[in-house]
Design an enzyme around this catalytic site. Sequence first.
Site, short mmCIF file in Angstrom:
data_model
loop_
_atom_site.label_atom_id
_atom_site.label_comp_id
_atom_site.label_asym_id
_atom_site.label_seq_id
_atom_site.Cartn_x
_atom_site.Cartn_y
_atom_site.Cartn_z
CG ASN A 1 -27.02 -79.03 -50.16
OD1 ASN A 1 -28.02 -78.81 -49.49
ND2 ASN A 1 -26.07 -79.90 -49.80
NE ARG B 1 -18.75 -79.26 -52.79
CZ ARG B 1 -19.03 -80.31 -52.03
NH1 ARG B 1 -19.79 -81.28 -52.49
NH2 ARG B 1 -18.55 -80.40 -50.81
CE1 TYR C 1 -22.81 -78.36 -43.89
CE2 TYR C 1 -23.99 -80.24 -43.00
CZ TYR C 1 -23.29 -79.64 -44.04
OH TYR C 1 -23.05 -80.31 -45.19
CB CYS D 1 -31.16 -81.80 -45.42
SG CYS D 1 -29.46 -81.72 -44.89
CG HIS E 1 -26.63 -77.75 -44.25
ND1 HIS E 1 -25.68 -77.72 -45.24
CD2 HIS E 1 -27.24 -78.96 -44.37
CE1 HIS E 1 -25.73 -78.86 -45.93
NE2 HIS E 1 -26.67 -79.62 -45.42
#
Lengths: 431, 431, 431, 431
Positions: free
Chosen positions: D147, D93, D249, D169, D199
């Site tokens: 995700n 990440r 988001y 989520c 998102h």
Amino acid sequence: MLKIVTIGGGSSYTPELIEGFIKRYNELPVDEIWLVDCEDGKEKLNIVGNLAKRMVEKSGLPIKIYLTLNRREALKDANFVTTQMRVGLLDARIKDERIPLSHGVFGQETNGAGGMFKAFRTIPVILDIAKDIEELCPDAWLINFTNPAGMVTEAVNRYSNIKRVIGLCNVPFDMHTAIAKILARPKDDVQIFMGGLNHMSYVTKVILDGKNVTDFVISKWGNHSMNNITGTEWVNGFVKELGVLPSPYHRYYYMAKEVLEETIEKFNNNGTRAENVKRLEDELFSLYTDENLQEKPKQLEQRGGAYYSDAACNLISSIYNNKGDVQVVNTVNKGAMQEFEYDEVVEISSMITANGPVPITIGKMPKCTKGLLNQIKSFEIATCEAVISGDYNKALLAMMINPLVSSQKYAIKILDEMFEAHKKYLSTFNK
Amino acid sequence: MLKIVTIGGGSSYTPELIEGFIKRYNELPVDEIWLVDCEDGKEKLNIVGNLAKRMVEKSGLPIKIYLTLNRREALKDANFVTTQMRVGLLDARIKDERIPLSHGVFGQETNGAGGMFKAFRTIPVILDIAKDIEELCPDAWLINFTNPAGMVTEAVNRYSNIKRVIGLCNVPFDMHTAIAKILARPKDDVQIFMGGLNHMSYVTKVILDGKNVTDFVISKWGNHSMNNITGTEWVNGFVKELGVLPSPYHRYYYMAKEVLEETIEKFNNNGTRAENVKRLEDELFSLYTDENLQEKPKQLEQRGGAYYSDAACNLISSIYNNKGDVQVVNTVNKGAMQEFEYDEVVEISSMITANGPVPITIGKMPKCTKGLLNQIKSFEIATCEAVISGDYNKALLAMMINPLVSSQKYAIKILDEMFEAHKKYLSTFNK
Amino acid sequence: MLKIVTIGGGSSYTPELIEGFIKRYNELPVDEIWLVDCEDGKEKLNIVGNLAKRMVEKSGLPIKIYLTLNRREALKDANFVTTQMRVGLLDARIKDERIPLSHGVFGQETNGAGGMFKAFRTIPVILDIAKDIEELCPDAWLINFTNPAGMVTEAVNRYSNIKRVIGLCNVPFDMHTAIAKILARPKDDVQIFMGGLNHMSYVTKVILDGKNVTDFVISKWGNHSMNNITGTEWVNGFVKELGVLPSPYHRYYYMAKEVLEETIEKFNNNGTRAENVKRLEDELFSLYTDENLQEKPKQLEQRGGAYYSDAACNLISSIYNNKGDVQVVNTVNKGAMQEFEYDEVVEISSMITANGPVPITIGKMPKCTKGLLNQIKSFEIATCEAVISGDYNKALLAMMINPLVSSQKYAIKILDEMFEAHKKYLSTFNK
Amino acid sequence: MLKIVTIGGGSSYTPELIEGFIKRYNELPVDEIWLVDCEDGKEKLNIVGNLAKRMVEKSGLPIKIYLTLNRREALKDANFVTTQMRVGLLDARIKDERIPLSHGVFGQETNGAGGMFKAFRTIPVILDIAKDIEELCPDAWLINFTNPAGMVTEAVNRYSNIKRVIGLCNVPFDMHTAIAKILARPKDDVQIFMGGLNHMSYVTKVILDGKNVTDFVISKWGNHSMNNITGTEWVNGFVKELGVLPSPYHRYYYMAKEVLEETIEKFNNNGTRAENVKRLEDELFSLYTDENLQEKPKQLEQRGGAYYSDAACNLISSIYNNKGDVQVVNTVNKGAMQEFEYDEVVEISSMITANGPVPITIGKMPKCTKGLLNQIKSFEIATCEAVISGDYNKALLAMMINPLVSSQKYAIKILDEMFEAHKKYLSTFNK
């Protein structure tokens, strides 16, 4: 080299087609016409094929006519393949009409119970032809006149690998002519927009000199008919509210009860239309055998398929010459009619190019036509699925959802008798 | 204060409704029930209203029953308004059935020619009620049982300013019961998904213990019927191919010919169903007058509307308690069924909340149902447009596109006789 | 009598248009051309109008040129009205570009922040023109070149009563030319299918000699550009996956970061493109004043609008002659592109008839283009709604949803400065 | 036997999940929880697994905790499988964020360039898991928190044979909480309707006590944020015009420029968010090792995934108990949102039943959201296609159509570096 192949070449319509090619030779310089038929049609093929040869000879044009029972030999490198065969000949059509009518139900050789069985007999054959085309002349256009033209074209599009297929019917051609007559103007001056399904399409707009004259034509539409469909006139208030011009075939839906009464009365008095057609064909063939005959006899026009020749030759010429003119054909929707799925075959005004027909947008159909159109389309698709799968239940579904049948009890009776009567041609169902 | 207003309170169904409120008092503590009727229904209102009072008295609950001919007084600050009126009473229904049948055409008080005229009589009245609601109790829910419930709800949604309207029918309730019986389980254990139009909706999925058991139920569906519709059984192969469960009313389409034959035979022998209903109602009212009667008599269940009470009280209770459970109601589509426009009223499984029904996604319907569904929806809309505009041609269109009529000739005859027979109630057409 | 009216007749482009009419006189026998401008444009109108007169004189054709500030006099009985005005002149465009760029945001006179304010200035004027057309020449065709052509056409279609409006842009014309060059064939041999929105349309199919050659053209597309847009080449793998040919304007979306970097660099070094255009225009007008000049000067082609003349005259001629050929125009979708609503204006291949453009079906767009197309369409509509309502919040929404802005903070800053800078032309927002 | 399997069981979130199961034991009597991880995660699995055991022990409940690296053993006869693995751990990440940011482009671990590569690493693994589920526990529900949850769920739905997959989520959960706070009411009193993509979903309606209070909540929405996204406030005029509530988001799109500026500044000062998360995780694991710790430590709530536990346990309990309540999940659209295709995965309010989620109709989204929604969906699908096919060009397309990238030049640079950085996990691209 421009090579045309006509499957079902022994048809009584062939002289029309030959006449069409002769008339258009300047723009469509055909080199070879191959008339193909099967063993059962051999005699008719010889009679009509020899007439075709005499017609060409008289014209003095360098067109070669070939007669053959060998379809694959004919297809090799063809540019256009037209199909006008009748699997089971007129005898099968007589059964298609007679059996349902004996139960008080429409036979109707296209959208009715009869048409369903005609599709059952024809679709396996056309799919075989499509396979041969894929192998022997992959760039050829398959132009199908064989009824039920909507279902046959749908089946080729759905179950074969060839995409160059167009279904053709003379109803749009005939409606165009009728509208031009109402407007008292040459047909070329009048633009029509048409959409729907085969034997189920409506004229949505008529343009004359750049003006929309649809309302005027609607106000005069009452008495239009075709010579193979019963002639009850439309009440003008209905057409006005409908907002589009119905075709003669719409009588089977909006006037079902009275057309059925008339049809049953005629059937009781004179037998089926198929039987009349058979008598007419016998006469035609006895004319065709006359070695002095060098042209299409007038009597041919009494058959329902008048104008087929013009429609077919116009279509072939527009593809050949990349004309970009508008003709009404059966082709894949591609969004032109939002009433149908993207991939369904519709009958629609299309720009005809060397790459094939491109449907033009005709706008939304009147709300009240959407249901009927979808019902018939689902009948067409259920019929295709039935013959491909050979599943009796799918045939039962197709028949019960057909608004010309609307019966479980009679659907079963008719299916039983029809499967028996036509079993020779229904091999997919025998498994 | 929880106030219920029932318009058409003099109906023979009212005792069912009262029983329903009494049974559910714990979760739905009704304070007042106002039974409203018109001058013509005064006598019946008194009879049934007094029975209602005796039923409440017996229950010992603090519910007050009011009887009135003053609709506006009743509506003031109402929370729920139910409509079950019959404009023109049963005499009008007798004509709705008798006139078409005399021409060999279905009367059919919902989706047929009779239903069209019932809509013509009812829609102006319901729109007046909607105006009163807008003024006198704008937060009230209008729960309509009046047939043709689909068209009436469509009309309120399309032509009034109120949005809190729900159409209700007992067919989904009845189908749920029938399915639970097939599965031999309590109804609460069985979830059904249903979609379509009023008297034209299908069960698309059945879930039991989290498993999809639709195919099993389909395989057992053959012999389901309702007691007001002829009982011919579905052939299982058809239901299997259809892929969803048809309702009893679908017999009018998929078995039209045999149902018509049976209906005409019954008509010739016993008169219309409306006439039988009238006899039954007379018996019911003579029971209702008995001052010792303090409960709903068993005989009421022989009327077609059994379960209406349960359906209505469940719906009201779920709104009142924001339950979020799923019920099948007539409400605006909002995309739940892609076969219909976004704004059209459909009959669909919906989550019932304090803010009203929220349709749930039931997925695509089988291809073969889309045409019929759209044809009926366009008939419904054409009927609404005809009565709103008072335009004869629109009425003609509505009748000719109706698959239960399918005739221009008989459509005109029936229209002529029906307009004459019902002219007292058709003021929008008189202009 | 064939009468053409050009609003914004004092534009530097006018000589192109005059040349186009002269070249096509045989098929398009124009009687009168009225060049209309406003008080601010009077001087330019005289200069360019006199050049137009000299050009016609040289041609020896019986075309009459009229110069006027009286729009209504000019419009009386016009057949075609073309609009190429620039409200606020180039000075306004300089602000359209300069203000956003000073905040590091694209100005972009069509789909960017600048285009939004150009639309704000232009739409009230074009709606006034539409009202005059409705009154003074209701059968005339309004052919709009004024940018942002997509939004302006959308606004006329949405907020005026005239339906005969067509938006025109030279990008499709230019792409057709570029494709023909890739194929090394005359343009007439090459058919293109195009769809999308103004400055946002893609070539979906290229046909040559009846064959689909799209993949070949895609494989060569990398280096195509136009002379008013930065020339970064497309990476071929991207175009191949896209499956359709992007236009030069698509760089603003798929190459936003690098184009912005280049634009800001140019802006810092040379000022805005609008300023360069202004310099070029000054040069052109000094050429136009030369009384010996009797033809369009070569320098005009350096303006971005090359080919506008050909595009416009071809369109007018096809309508006038009912040609039925295919051109790419901005017109109402009518279902041709399922990515858009039925009533939205799209830029699409259309058959051009005396009754106007008829979109042809181009099939589904690639999945990955649908989002961007809809985002721009919603920006167009939000912009129209903002100027019609005069609501600041709608302007803020339009700017924030625009992918060329993508900022709340800078949207607010730019709006504040732009509203101040252009306030003279934004009367709908002053209320 | 109720058996839960958690893949990625060594995650720092696991204590939340365990706490959730303990709290709900009465309604969700879990027998076994299997925590599965891979070799690389063995140490973390042991630490967190032992904490889990201590938590259960303290609760006194008969839940058994199993720790294993053998996924197939764990899956055997599971009822629910939750996935929360991080392929490549936090180090991957960090690269997902660092590489794009070093080019001035959002990394963003879900919808940005980073999220694309996270999808590339995760999708092959989840498809392997799906295959195991198909074989070992075909009736199990796969509940994915990993995700980018939208893409991962889309991939399972599109490329595996299992249909029982739900993406989850915590953003909807968080928005619900924030809305309840605005209304100053318990969350259970407030119903929200939500729709869009993971998102990228909006709250379309808020109901309180049966009344629509959306406009009120919109008027208060300005200052809502989440603790892992930069906190710039929405200008109220924008939210009002938008007509729905944006999620935190949405700042990445409507405030892209300022969020990018802030992100780059933070990156320059403090490194990536991933690096901060890594520090936080190290702290958490050092807490977890404390053998006296028997509960979830408070510090866990600082991670972005607060409420995941509640969301997940609520979902599992509603399925287990066939509750029929409404939760917002990622599932197949089935027509609930007409902005998307029928078969696409959307994030939408759904009724949760034992047979899975049933989306409810939330009505049309505002016009201006459709474009962005479709652009992200096409990015998701292009990403799935790229990893399945291993085709670089598809990856390039996916990146260039992503509005968080919008660059050809930087897309290529980022792709090159990311493919190199992650090559160990991208075997589908190596062919």
